[in-house]
Design a protein around this motif. Structure first.
Motif, short mmCIF file in Angstrom:
data_model
loop_
_atom_site.label_atom_id
_atom_site.label_comp_id
_atom_site.label_asym_id
_atom_site.label_seq_id
_atom_site.Cartn_x
_atom_site.Cartn_y
_atom_site.Cartn_z
N ALA A 258 32.09 52.68 44.77
CA ALA A 258 33.35 53.25 44.30
C ALA A 258 34.50 52.84 45.21
CB ALA A 258 33.24 54.78 44.23
N ALA A 259 34.27 52.87 46.52
CA ALA A 259 35.32 52.48 47.46
C ALA A 259 35.67 51.01 47.32
CB ALA A 259 34.86 52.79 48.89
N HIS A 260 34.66 50.18 47.11
CA HIS A 260 34.88 48.74 46.90
C HIS A 260 35.72 48.49 45.65
CE1 HIS A 260 34.06 44.62 45.64
NE2 HIS A 260 33.42 45.09 44.59
N LEU A 261 35.37 49.18 44.56
CA LEU A 261 36.11 49.00 43.32
C LEU A 261 37.55 49.47 43.47
CD1 LEU A 261 33.39 50.20 40.76
CD2 LEU A 261 34.26 47.86 41.03
N TYR A 262 37.75 50.60 44.13
CA TYR A 262 39.11 51.12 44.30
C TYR A 262 39.95 50.16 45.15
CZ TYR A 262 43.06 53.86 45.88
OH TYR A 262 44.35 54.27 46.16
N ALA A 263 39.40 49.67 46.26
CA ALA A 263 40.16 48.78 47.15
C ALA A 263 40.48 47.46 46.44
CB ALA A 263 39.37 48.52 48.43
#
Length: 415
Positions: free
Chosen positions: A144-149
């Motif tokens: 999720a953090a990868h997708l958001y960034a």
């Protein structure tokens, strides 16, 4: 096997500052891997706190460790496969045999530089790479953090790539994959970042990629405050491994590195000679940083229902003791200063929630040294860069061991 951090590992971590992202798109500025990783791990920290609120201490420590190590494994992997376009990489991942072949090649490529971290680290990385991406809470938080960034970067270049036929497909893919992760606490707020304090904070942290370090000094590569924070966090984690830090201390060291320059959202990157021009100027800058940090970041988080996030930031930034570079522990709900000797001995235990300020300072100095050294090696001649190298060398020649790290010996490897 004892762990000894070497120059080659430090340079490998720094090499993400060269690695261009979205290099088949028109870009308003260079987007580089180390900046994206900094933003990703900040968001992963937020999701970690929110999704571990009801966990006992042991489970929370295990989750934090899995998130940090998983983030570092992902980063090391991406440093090797940099030239594979995402759609091609995702197709490779769909075939387990092809993905295993690629992963084994990546591990063999990395082995000469990461082998000093020990066989256990290599084994854990191999296990991580061979597990499905959605296995466990830590992996889902990192995804999720990868997708958001990555989506945050995409939105920076969306308006100037209107003729690009892939644009709609890329954006739909980001939104669909993030929507599928709304069951994670915090993801809904990130998707609606304009209308809640958590989303605004995550977006604000991403703006640190716009602030270039050494802004008056030409360098190759240029590094941003955001990328620098990730590099310092990574160094802090690996040095924590070297000195045998407990689980809580290691995690606090990583996350302190990840946020140590957060006040520069509000003041920009003020160079050390200005801060150190006099005691009064240094105190004035520090006082302004803390006041603005409270007004713009901490107070809104508390008012928005994220007091636990604000309190943790205060501890990581050392606000109770006046500096992020002081060693601290928590006893009887009070934050207390500690000596390096105490932190390496009786205070090196999870129950005291120790944080290694001097180790963070060493990591910060090494990151600055490598920035200057790399620029000079790439043909940028500058009195400021030479002076920075001289100043750091002189400081640690007189004190060759700090927080258990043989800093002067490490610096000698760069001669």
């Amino acid at each position: 096997m004892s762990i000894v951090i070497r120059k080659s590992l430090l340079e490998l971590i720094f090499s993400g500052a060269f690695m261009k992202r979205w290099n088949d798109k028109l870009r308003p500025m260079e987007l580089v891997e180390v900046d994206k990783q900094g933003h990703k791990m900040i968001v992963a920290w937020l999701l970690f706190l929110l999704n571990s609120r009801d966990m006992d201490v042991a489970r929370k420590r295990a989750l934090g460790e899995a998130i940090i190590e998983g983030g570092l494994y992902d980063y090391l992997y991406r440093l090797v496969i940099t030239d594979i376009k995402p759609p091609v990489f995702y197709r490779i991942k769909e075939n387990p045999d092809d993905y295993r072949t690629l992963s084994n090649w990546v591990l063999n490529s990395l082995k000469p530089r990461i082998s000093p971290l020990g066989e256990d680290f290599m084994r854990r990385m191999e296990e991580y790479l061979n597990q499905p991406e959605d296995t466990g809470l830590a992996r889902r938080i990192l995804k999720a953090a990868h997708l958001y960034a990555s989506y945050s970067e995409f939105k920076l270049l969306k308006s100037i790539n209107t003729m690009d036929h892939e644009l709609t497909e890329i954006e739909d893919s980001f939104i669909d994959r993030l929507e599928a992760m709304r069951d994670l606490t915090g993801v809904s707020e990130l998707l609606d970042e304009d209308n809640n304090v958590l989303g605004l904070f995550a977006r604000m942290c991403g703006r640190l990629r716009f602030q270039k370090r050494w802004s008056q000094t030409p360098r190759v590569p240029e590094t941003s405050v955001l990328g620098h924070m990730f590099i310092v966090a990574s160094y802090s984690w690996f040095f924590s491994m070297e000195v045998g830090a407990c689980r809580a201390r290691s995690q606090n060291n990583f996350f302190s590195g990840l946020f140590h320059d957060l006040p520069e959202l509000l003041t920009r990157d003020i160079i050390s000679p200005v801060k150190g021009a006099s005691f009064e100027i240094g105190e004035l800058i520090h006082e302004y940083e803390i006041r603005e940090l409270d007004r713009v970041v901490l107070a809104p988080l508390k008012e928005g229902g994220y007091t636990d996030v604000a309190d943790r930031l205060e501890y990581l930034l050392g606000l109770e003791v006046g500096s992020e570079f002081k060693a601290t522990v928590c006893r009887n709900d009070r934050v207390l200063e500690a000596s390096e000797e105490q932190l390496a001995g009786e205070y090196n235990q999870d129950t005291l929630d120790p944080k290694d300020g001097p180790l963070l300072k060493v990591s910060d100095a090494l990151a600055a040294y490598i920035e200057a050294h790399t620029a000079l090696r790439n043909g940028i001649s500058s009195d400021q860069l030479h002076h920075a190298l001289y100043r750091i060398r002189q400081k640690y020649n007189s004190r060759p061991v700090v927080a258990g790290i043989q800093i002067s010996a490490l610096l000698a490897d760069f001669d």
